[in-house]
Design a protein around this motif. Structure first.
Motif, PDB file in Angstrom:
ATOM      1  N   ILE A 114      12.791 -21.534 138.782  1.00 24.71           N
ATOM      2  CA  ILE A 114      11.573 -21.225 138.028  1.00 24.71           C
ATOM      3  C   ILE A 114      11.468 -19.715 137.806  1.00 24.71           C
ATOM      4  CG2 ILE A 114       9.035 -21.113 138.192  1.00 24.71           C
ATOM      5  CD1 ILE A 114       9.181 -23.903 139.579  1.00 24.71           C
ATOM      6  N   MET A 115      11.632 -18.959 138.883  1.00 23.96           N
ATOM      7  CA  MET A 115      11.493 -17.501 138.776  1.00 23.96           C
ATOM      8  C   MET A 115      12.633 -16.887 137.949  1.00 23.96           C
ATOM      9  SD  MET A 115       8.602 -16.844 140.090  1.00 23.96           S
ATOM     10  CE  MET A 115       8.592 -15.073 140.315  1.00 23.96           C
ATOM     11  N   LYS A 116      13.835 -17.436 138.055  1.00 21.78           N
ATOM     12  CA  LYS A 116      14.949 -16.961 137.223  1.00 21.78           C
ATOM     13  C   LYS A 116      14.631 -17.202 135.750  1.00 21.78           C
ATOM     14  CE  LYS A 116      19.106 -17.432 140.055  1.00 21.78           C
ATOM     15  NZ  LYS A 116      20.339 -18.240 140.209  1.00 21.78           N
ATOM     16  N   GLY A 117      14.091 -18.367 135.452  1.00 23.95           N
ATOM     17  CA  GLY A 117      13.739 -18.685 134.072  1.00 23.95           C
ATOM     18  C   GLY A 117      12.696 -17.733 133.516  1.00 23.95           C
ATOM     19  N   ILE A 118      11.690 -17.431 134.313  1.00 25.37           N
ATOM     20  CA  ILE A 118      10.661 -16.479 133.876  1.00 25.37           C
ATOM     21  C   ILE A 118      11.286 -15.104 133.686  1.00 25.37           C
ATOM     22  CG2 ILE A 118       8.526 -15.291 134.539  1.00 25.37           C
ATOM     23  CD1 ILE A 118       7.761 -17.895 136.067  1.00 25.37           C
ATOM     24  N   ALA A 119      12.125 -14.685 134.641  1.00 18.06           N
ATOM     25  CA  ALA A 119      12.770 -13.369 134.552  1.00 18.06           C
ATOM     26  C   ALA A 119      13.650 -13.278 133.309  1.00 18.06           C
ATOM     27  CB  ALA A 119      13.587 -13.095 135.815  1.00 18.06           C
ATOM     28  N   ASP A 120      14.432 -14.300 133.050  1.00 18.77           N
ATOM     29  CA  ASP A 120      15.302 -14.290 131.865  1.00 18.77           C
ATOM     30  C   ASP A 120      14.488 -14.241 130.578  1.00 18.77           C
ATOM     31  OD1 ASP A 120      17.542 -14.361 133.484  1.00 18.77           O
ATOM     32  OD2 ASP A 120      17.885 -16.532 133.224  1.00 18.77           O
ATOM     33  N   SER A 121      13.432 -15.030 130.524  1.00 21.18           N
ATOM     34  CA  SER A 121      12.562 -15.020 129.337  1.00 21.18           C
ATOM     35  C   SER A 121      11.931 -13.651 129.144  1.00 21.18           C
ATOM     36  CB  SER A 121      11.465 -16.076 129.473  1.00 21.18           C
ATOM     37  OG  SER A 121      12.028 -17.354 129.528  1.00 21.18           O
ATOM     38  N   TRP A 122      11.472 -13.055 130.236  1.00 23.80           N
ATOM     39  CA  TRP A 122      10.831 -11.744 130.167  1.00 23.80           C
ATOM     40  C   TRP A 122      11.805 -10.702 129.634  1.00 23.80           C
ATOM     41  CZ3 TRP A 122       6.087 -10.164 129.960  1.00 23.80           C
ATOM     42  CH2 TRP A 122       5.795  -8.820 130.157  1.00 23.80           C
ATOM     43  N   LYS A 123      13.055 -10.770 130.077  1.00 20.63           N
ATOM     44  CA  LYS A 123      14.070  -9.812 129.618  1.00 20.63           C
ATOM     45  C   LYS A 123      14.366  -9.985 128.131  1.00 20.63           C
ATOM     46  CE  LYS A 123      16.043  -9.442 134.173  1.00 20.63           C
ATOM     47  NZ  LYS A 123      17.021  -9.973 135.102  1.00 20.63           N
ATOM     48  N   HIS A 124      14.246 -11.216 127.641  1.00 17.70           N
ATOM     49  CA  HIS A 124      14.522 -11.464 126.230  1.00 17.70           C
ATOM     50  C   HIS A 124      13.400 -11.002 125.305  1.00 17.70           C
ATOM     51  CE1 HIS A 124      17.794 -13.998 127.735  1.00 17.70           C
ATOM     52  NE2 HIS A 124      18.343 -13.726 126.580  1.00 17.70           N
TER      53      HIS A 124
END
Length: 136
Positions: A114-124
């Protein structure tokens, strides 16, 4: 070559330098990465049976979420998304607390994802990318 204290001091100074020059977007990226990294470390410590370090890593992750990510949410601008993120962050923090209390790493992979997904989205959605997309 360097003492542990010396390398820790260098790492602290490096982090302080990064923080001082970081944009708000970069600060959130650092918080998300920090939460993911500490959660992954906790997972390793679970596997190794290192209870003290596991607890320390879980506490750090919870602290990042409770005192960094949740307070950074802007409910005036984010409205529904920030409310959903707050609930999601709360769920992750509670899952981490439960994992530590019940000595169970069973749900760690889910909350790490979940946190990886949020982090990846935030970076994009980095601000410079948003400006490029609007300029096309």
């Amino acid at each position: 070559m360097y003492s542990k204290t010396g390398s820790q001091s260098y790492a602290r100074i490096d982090l302080e330098t990064q923080l001082a020059g970081a944009s708000p977007h970069q600060l959130i990226t650092m918080l998300l990465d920090g939460a993911v990294n500490t959660m992954q470390c906790a997972r390793i410590y679970f596997a190794n049976g290192n209870i003290a370090r596991r607890g320390e890593m879980l506490s750090r992750a919870i602290n990042i979420i409770d005192n960094g990510l949740i307070p950074a949410l802007n409910h005036k601008i984010g409205k529904e998304i920030s409310a959903q993120l707050e609930m999601l962050y709360g769920h992750v923090a509670q899952t981490l607390l439960d994992a530590n209390l019940h000595n169970s790493a069973e749900n760690l992979p889910q909350v790490i994802d979940i946190m990886k997904g949020i982090a990846d989205s935030w970076k994009h959605i980095a601000p410079n990318q948003a400006e490029e997309n609007h300029g096309s």
